[in-house]
Scaffold this motif. Structure first.
Motif, mmCIF file in Angstrom:
data_model
loop_
_atom_site.group_PDB
_atom_site.id
_atom_site.type_symbol
_atom_site.label_atom_id
_atom_site.label_comp_id
_atom_site.label_asym_id
_atom_site.label_seq_id
_atom_site.Cartn_x
_atom_site.Cartn_y
_atom_site.Cartn_z
ATOM 1 N N ASP A 88 0.830 -1.208 0.000
ATOM 2 C CA ASP A 88 0.000 0.000 0.000
ATOM 3 C C ASP A 88 0.864 1.257 0.000
ATOM 4 N N GLN A 89 1.965 1.244 0.737
ATOM 5 C CA GLN A 89 2.861 2.399 0.756
ATOM 6 C C GLN A 89 3.497 2.625 -0.608
ATOM 7 N N VAL A 90 3.865 1.540 -1.272
ATOM 8 C CA VAL A 90 4.438 1.650 -2.617
ATOM 9 C C VAL A 90 3.432 2.273 -3.574
ATOM 10 N N VAL A 91 2.189 1.782 -3.532
ATOM 11 C CA VAL A 91 1.140 2.308 -4.409
ATOM 12 C C VAL A 91 0.878 3.783 -4.116
ATOM 13 N N THR A 92 0.885 4.146 -2.846
ATOM 14 C CA THR A 92 0.629 5.534 -2.463
ATOM 15 C C THR A 92 1.705 6.469 -3.007
ATOM 16 N N VAL A 93 2.968 6.071 -2.880
ATOM 17 C CA VAL A 93 4.069 6.908 -3.371
ATOM 18 C C VAL A 93 4.007 7.031 -4.893
ATOM 19 N N LEU A 94 3.746 5.930 -5.581
ATOM 20 C CA LEU A 94 3.626 5.981 -7.041
ATOM 21 C C LEU A 94 2.500 6.916 -7.468
ATOM 22 N N ARG A 95 1.376 6.855 -6.752
ATOM 23 C CA ARG A 95 0.251 7.729 -7.069
ATOM 24 C C ARG A 95 0.629 9.202 -6.835
ATOM 25 N N LEU A 98 2.859 10.291 -9.772
ATOM 26 C CA LEU A 98 2.144 10.416 -11.041
ATOM 27 C C LEU A 98 1.164 11.578 -11.034
ATOM 28 N N GLU A 99 0.551 11.828 -9.896
ATOM 29 C CA GLU A 99 -0.441 12.904 -9.805
ATOM 30 C C GLU A 99 0.172 14.237 -9.383
ATOM 31 N N GLY A 100 1.447 14.204 -8.956
ATOM 32 C CA GLY A 100 2.115 15.444 -8.558
ATOM 33 C C GLY A 100 1.456 16.117 -7.381
ATOM 34 N N THR A 101 1.031 15.315 -6.404
ATOM 35 C CA THR A 101 0.300 15.876 -5.267
ATOM 36 C C THR A 101 1.181 16.700 -4.334
ATOM 37 N N ASP A 102 2.490 16.482 -4.368
ATOM 38 C CA ASP A 102 3.403 17.223 -3.495
ATOM 39 C C ASP A 102 3.964 18.428 -4.252
ATOM 40 N N GLU A 103 3.884 19.598 -3.656
ATOM 41 C CA GLU A 103 4.318 20.824 -4.327
ATOM 42 C C GLU A 103 5.811 20.827 -4.626
ATOM 43 N N ILE A 105 7.442 18.639 -6.158
ATOM 44 C CA ILE A 105 7.707 18.076 -7.480
ATOM 45 C C ILE A 105 6.793 18.710 -8.524
ATOM 46 N N ALA A 106 6.378 19.943 -8.268
ATOM 47 C CA ALA A 106 5.468 20.629 -9.185
ATOM 48 C C ALA A 106 6.086 20.811 -10.565
ATOM 49 N N GLU A 107 7.423 20.900 -10.635
ATOM 50 C CA GLU A 107 8.106 21.099 -11.908
ATOM 51 C C GLU A 107 8.340 19.793 -12.660
ATOM 52 N N LEU A 108 8.006 18.673 -12.057
ATOM 53 C CA LEU A 108 8.262 17.372 -12.670
ATOM 54 C C LEU A 108 6.952 16.717 -13.087
ATOM 55 N N GLU A 109 6.946 16.135 -14.274
ATOM 56 C CA GLU A 109 5.769 15.424 -14.762
ATOM 57 C C GLU A 109 6.145 13.961 -15.010
ATOM 58 N N PHE A 110 5.729 13.100 -14.097
ATOM 59 C CA PHE A 110 6.087 11.686 -14.179
ATOM 60 C C PHE A 110 5.050 10.907 -14.994
ATOM 61 N N ASN A 111 5.557 9.906 -15.711
ATOM 62 C CA ASN A 111 4.711 8.971 -16.440
ATOM 63 C C ASN A 111 5.131 7.555 -16.099
ATOM 64 N N GLN A 112 4.167 6.661 -16.076
ATOM 65 C CA GLN A 112 4.457 5.272 -15.730
ATOM 66 C C GLN A 112 5.114 4.566 -16.907
ATOM 67 N N ASP A 113 6.131 3.772 -16.601
ATOM 68 C CA ASP A 113 6.833 3.021 -17.630
ATOM 69 C C ASP A 113 5.889 1.995 -18.273
ATOM 70 N N ASP A 114 6.082 1.748 -19.571
ATOM 71 C CA ASP A 114 5.199 0.829 -20.294
ATOM 72 C C ASP A 114 5.388 -0.622 -19.876
ATOM 73 N N PHE A 115 6.583 -0.953 -19.373
ATOM 74 C CA PHE A 115 6.878 -2.348 -19.061
ATOM 75 C C PHE A 115 6.925 -2.645 -17.564
ATOM 76 N N ASN A 116 7.305 -1.663 -16.774
ATOM 77 C CA ASN A 116 7.404 -1.862 -15.323
ATOM 78 C C ASN A 116 6.503 -0.864 -14.612
ATOM 79 N N PRO A 117 5.382 -1.313 -14.055
ATOM 80 C CA PRO A 117 4.442 -0.387 -13.409
ATOM 81 C C PRO A 117 5.012 0.277 -12.157
#
Length: 289
Positions: A88-95, A98-103, A105-117
């Motif tokens: 659950d902690q891993v999923v929370t950090v990934l979310r 990806l959603e940029g909920t923390d200010e 990392i506002a300058e960073l736009e993350f995308n999930q890798d096509d092969f490794n979620p």
């Protein structure tokens, strides 16, 4: 003590709360998720392990609990809880990434890798990537951070692509095909989008592994500030121009000085022997007199 009492005691020692209602033990993971142990054999002992939405009445039509494992011992039960807490902690950090909920990392736009979620990637600087791999390592949620600077120009990339396509086409099976037939074969749907594997030269800067995710976001914030500077230093580095010192030359034995020193010692030995012979002749002359 009953099976559930033993599990509750072990979880309490780990700082994890639990409660029992009839033959079901509830262990909250988050405000929305919980683990449920349903006892199926008090003597063996054994209990089914479920993941379920928290605070939901069993009579609710939307209620759904998913069987994920079976615990046959207290250690099995504790391990199951720890595993799902880590997941659950891993999923929370990934979310959050990806959603940029923390200010930070506002300058960073993350995308999930096509092969490794579990891998998220953000483009930084001009031709670089920030890669964050979030996974459970030995039961501990961890984030591995890397900065990758690609050392290529558009002309270099075109040349690499041309070489890769040429190598892909240069096979015995299709060497007799016309250019049009080769293009049609390369674009055929049977290939399922498969194309030539293109390896792009890159330099990697390891930025550490983090279990403290608050510190992780501080580090990611710094990366966005330093990306251009790091990229310029990594891409401009030429290993051929870097004269790395020989670790075995710490005493100067490999630069010729040692040979001169030995020659000097040998010369001294020769001179010393000559002086000794002259001294013996003088002593003999004195005794003869």
């Amino acid at each position: 003590m009953s099976f559930f009492e033993d599990i509750a005691s072990a979880l309490d020692a780990e700082g994890i709360e639990s409660r029992v209602n009839d033959n079901v033990m509830f262990v909250p993971i988050t405000s929305d998720l919980e683990i449920q142990f349903v006892e199926i054999d008090p003597l063996l002992p054994a209990a089914n392990v479920y993941i379920a939405a928290a605070d939901v009445d069993e009579d609710d039509e939307d209620f759904e609990a998913v069987l994920v494992s079976v615990a046959f011992s207290v250690s099995d039960a504790v391990e199951a809880v720890a595993k799902h807490i880590a997941t659950d902690q891993v999923v929370t950090v990934l979310r959050d990434l990806l959603e940029g909920t923390d200010e930070r990392i506002a300058e960073l736009e993350f995308n999930q890798d096509d092969f490794n979620p579990n891998l998220v990637v953000a483009e930084v600087a001009d031709d670089s990537e920030l890669r964050v791999l979030v996974e459970s390592i030995d039961g501990v949620p961890s984030a591995i951070v890397r900065f990758v600077a690609f050392d290529f120009s558009e002309d270099d990339l075109d040349e690499i692509e041309d070489d890769a396509i040429t190598a892909m086409w240069a096979t015995d099976d299709i060497e007799d095909l016309s250019e049009e037939e080769r293009v049609a074969l390369f674009a055929a749907p049977d290939l399922d989008g498969a194309g030539p594997i293109i390896e792009v030269p890159a330099e990697t800067l390891e930025l550490g592994t983090y279990t403290d995710f608050d510190r992780l976001f501080d580090v990611l914030s710094l990366v966005s500030e330093q990306a251009l500077d790091w990229e310029s230093q990594l891409v401009d580095f030429d290993a051929a121009e870097f004269d790395e010192p020989d670790v075995y030359d710490i005493f100067g034995k490999d630069d010729g000085e040692g040979e001169d020193f030995l020659d000097f010692e040998e010369d001294d030995d020769v001179d010393t022997d000559a002086d000794t012979e002259d001294g013996d002749e003088i002593e003999d002359e004195k005794e003869a007199e």
